[in-house]
Design a protein around this motif. Sequence first.
Motif, PDB file in Angstrom:
ATOM      1  N   GLU A 198       4.642  30.626  45.233  1.00 22.52           N
ATOM      2  CA  GLU A 198       4.959  30.962  46.953  1.00 22.52           C
ATOM      3  C   GLU A 198       3.736  31.134  47.987  1.00 22.52           C
ATOM      4  OE1 GLU A 198       3.955  35.203  45.206  1.00 22.52           O
ATOM      5  OE2 GLU A 198       5.706  35.627  43.606  1.00 22.52           O
ATOM      6  N   TRP A 199       2.935  30.576  47.896  1.00 20.13           N
ATOM      7  CA  TRP A 199       2.233  29.983  48.707  1.00 20.13           C
ATOM      8  C   TRP A 199       2.495  29.174  49.575  1.00 20.13           C
ATOM      9  CZ3 TRP A 199      -3.892  31.952  48.747  1.00 20.13           C
ATOM     10  CH2 TRP A 199      -3.924  32.989  48.917  1.00 20.13           C
ATOM     11  N   GLY A 200       3.577  28.281  48.411  1.00 23.05           N
ATOM     12  CA  GLY A 200       3.052  26.642  48.940  1.00 23.05           C
ATOM     13  C   GLY A 200       2.699  25.903  49.241  1.00 23.05           C
ATOM     14  N   LEU A 201       2.188  26.158  48.107  1.00 20.63           N
ATOM     15  CA  LEU A 201       1.146  24.897  47.241  1.00 20.63           C
ATOM     16  C   LEU A 201       2.075  23.931  45.880  1.00 20.63           C
ATOM     17  CD1 LEU A 201      -2.229  27.020  46.478  1.00 20.63           C
ATOM     18  CD2 LEU A 201      -1.126  25.299  48.514  1.00 20.63           C
ATOM     19  N   LEU A 202       2.892  24.566  46.243  1.00 19.58           N
ATOM     20  CA  LEU A 202       4.129  23.629  44.680  1.00 19.58           C
ATOM     21  C   LEU A 202       5.411  23.592  45.522  1.00 19.58           C
ATOM     22  CD1 LEU A 202       2.986  24.864  41.417  1.00 19.58           C
ATOM     23  CD2 LEU A 202       2.185  22.886  42.374  1.00 19.58           C
ATOM     24  N   ASP A 203       5.902  23.193  45.370  1.00 17.58           N
ATOM     25  CA  ASP A 203       8.218  23.489  45.314  1.00 17.58           C
ATOM     26  C   ASP A 203       8.253  22.702  44.409  1.00 17.58           C
ATOM     27  OD1 ASP A 203       6.859  20.728  48.193  1.00 17.58           O
ATOM     28  OD2 ASP A 203       6.759  20.109  47.285  1.00 17.58           O
ATOM     29  N   GLU A 204       8.499  22.842  43.624  1.00 20.40           N
ATOM     30  CA  GLU A 204       8.814  23.165  42.769  1.00 20.40           C
ATOM     31  C   GLU A 204       8.503  23.590  40.920  1.00 20.40           C
ATOM     32  OE1 GLU A 204      12.562  20.713  40.728  1.00 20.40           O
ATOM     33  OE2 GLU A 204      12.974  20.060  43.021  1.00 20.40           O
ATOM     34  N   VAL A 205       8.762  24.905  40.570  1.00 19.11           N
ATOM     35  CA  VAL A 205       7.591  24.700  38.662  1.00 19.11           C
ATOM     36  C   VAL A 205       8.641  25.679  37.922  1.00 19.11           C
ATOM     37  CG1 VAL A 205       6.967  27.068  37.797  1.00 19.11           C
ATOM     38  CG2 VAL A 205       6.070  26.678  39.913  1.00 19.11           C
ATOM     39  N   VAL A 206       8.813  25.072  36.887  1.00 15.22           N
ATOM     40  CA  VAL A 206      10.285  24.683  36.041  1.00 15.22           C
ATOM     41  C   VAL A 206       9.337  25.298  34.723  1.00 15.22           C
ATOM     42  CG1 VAL A 206      11.318  23.533  37.124  1.00 15.22           C
ATOM     43  CG2 VAL A 206       9.553  22.750  35.878  1.00 15.22           C
ATOM     44  N   VAL A 207      10.539  25.723  33.458  1.00 17.36           N
ATOM     45  CA  VAL A 207       9.994  25.660  32.226  1.00 17.36           C
ATOM     46  C   VAL A 207       9.666  23.994  31.610  1.00 17.36           C
ATOM     47  CG1 VAL A 207      10.751  27.782  31.744  1.00 17.36           C
ATOM     48  CG2 VAL A 207      12.145  25.486  31.418  1.00 17.36           C
ATOM     49  N   PRO A 208       8.451  23.637  30.550  1.00 14.13           N
ATOM     50  CA  PRO A 208       8.247  22.780  30.433  1.00 14.13           C
ATOM     51  C   PRO A 208       8.768  21.830  29.521  1.00 14.13           C
ATOM     52  CG  PRO A 208       6.603  24.754  28.809  1.00 14.13           C
ATOM     53  CD  PRO A 208       7.160  25.559  30.353  1.00 14.13           C
TER      54      PRO A 208
END
Length: 275
Positions: A198-208
């Motif tokens: 949400e803060w723009g520190l990551l481009d993608e978050v996915v399940v392991p």
Amino acid sequence: MLGETELSALEPFLSVERLEWADVVRFGDDLLGMADAPRAIESFRALLNGLTHRPGKPLVFRATRRCFSPERCGALLKGLGDLDGARKGRNVFSSPLAGFIMAREENVFGGLIRWLRSVKRPVIMVFQGDVILPFLGIGLACDYRIAAADTVFHNQGRELDMPPGGGLLYLLPAYVGLGRANSLVTRSTETSASSALEWGLLDEVVVPSELDEAVRTMATEVSCFSPETLDTIKQLLNLRLPSFDEFFTVEAQGLDRALRGRPWEKLPGAGPDRA
């Protein structure tokens, strides 16, 4: 890329895979131990030099679930405490970080960040598990960041009374602004992968279970630019950053002062009489 001798020096700390779609550098659980292995540091520099000769092809740095964990960082600090205790009673006046961080040439992470901001390749950082907040700085130096959904960034500096190292504050304000950067470093205890997204520190978050496929898809997507165009983009973005040398000089001095406060004595399980 590297000869057998150089690669063998890096075996306890990382491994390299040359795949059709990317070069993948896998950081091992004992990565932080490289700070105490001069031969491995030199081999790591040689590896980075070799990786510059494949311009344009994506490069992936992939951390294990433990290599940047509070436990691993705590073990490194305890080692510094043991070194400090061993020098007690001797006429030695120097920081326990002698040869580790005060000499910027030996600071493997500072050198890595400088290299990441100049290499003519798209670079992806992959986080998973528990990560000490300062090592987010390595990810911010990369072009793209992806994390497993269960990744948590821990702000251990609050408990240890230490400023963040790893170049975090060199890049963090450029991503979230001065106020948010200050709040994240001084007030937060943990930051989830979803909050970092949400803060723009990551481009993608996915399940392991989907991490491997997501990394490969991202590498394919970011391989469209020529090395020359990518170089221009990085140079223009870098113009907004402060002086690299000045920043890391101040960071090293601040960490040195914090270490004089013996932060290893504040670690969980450390007795008051330690070292």
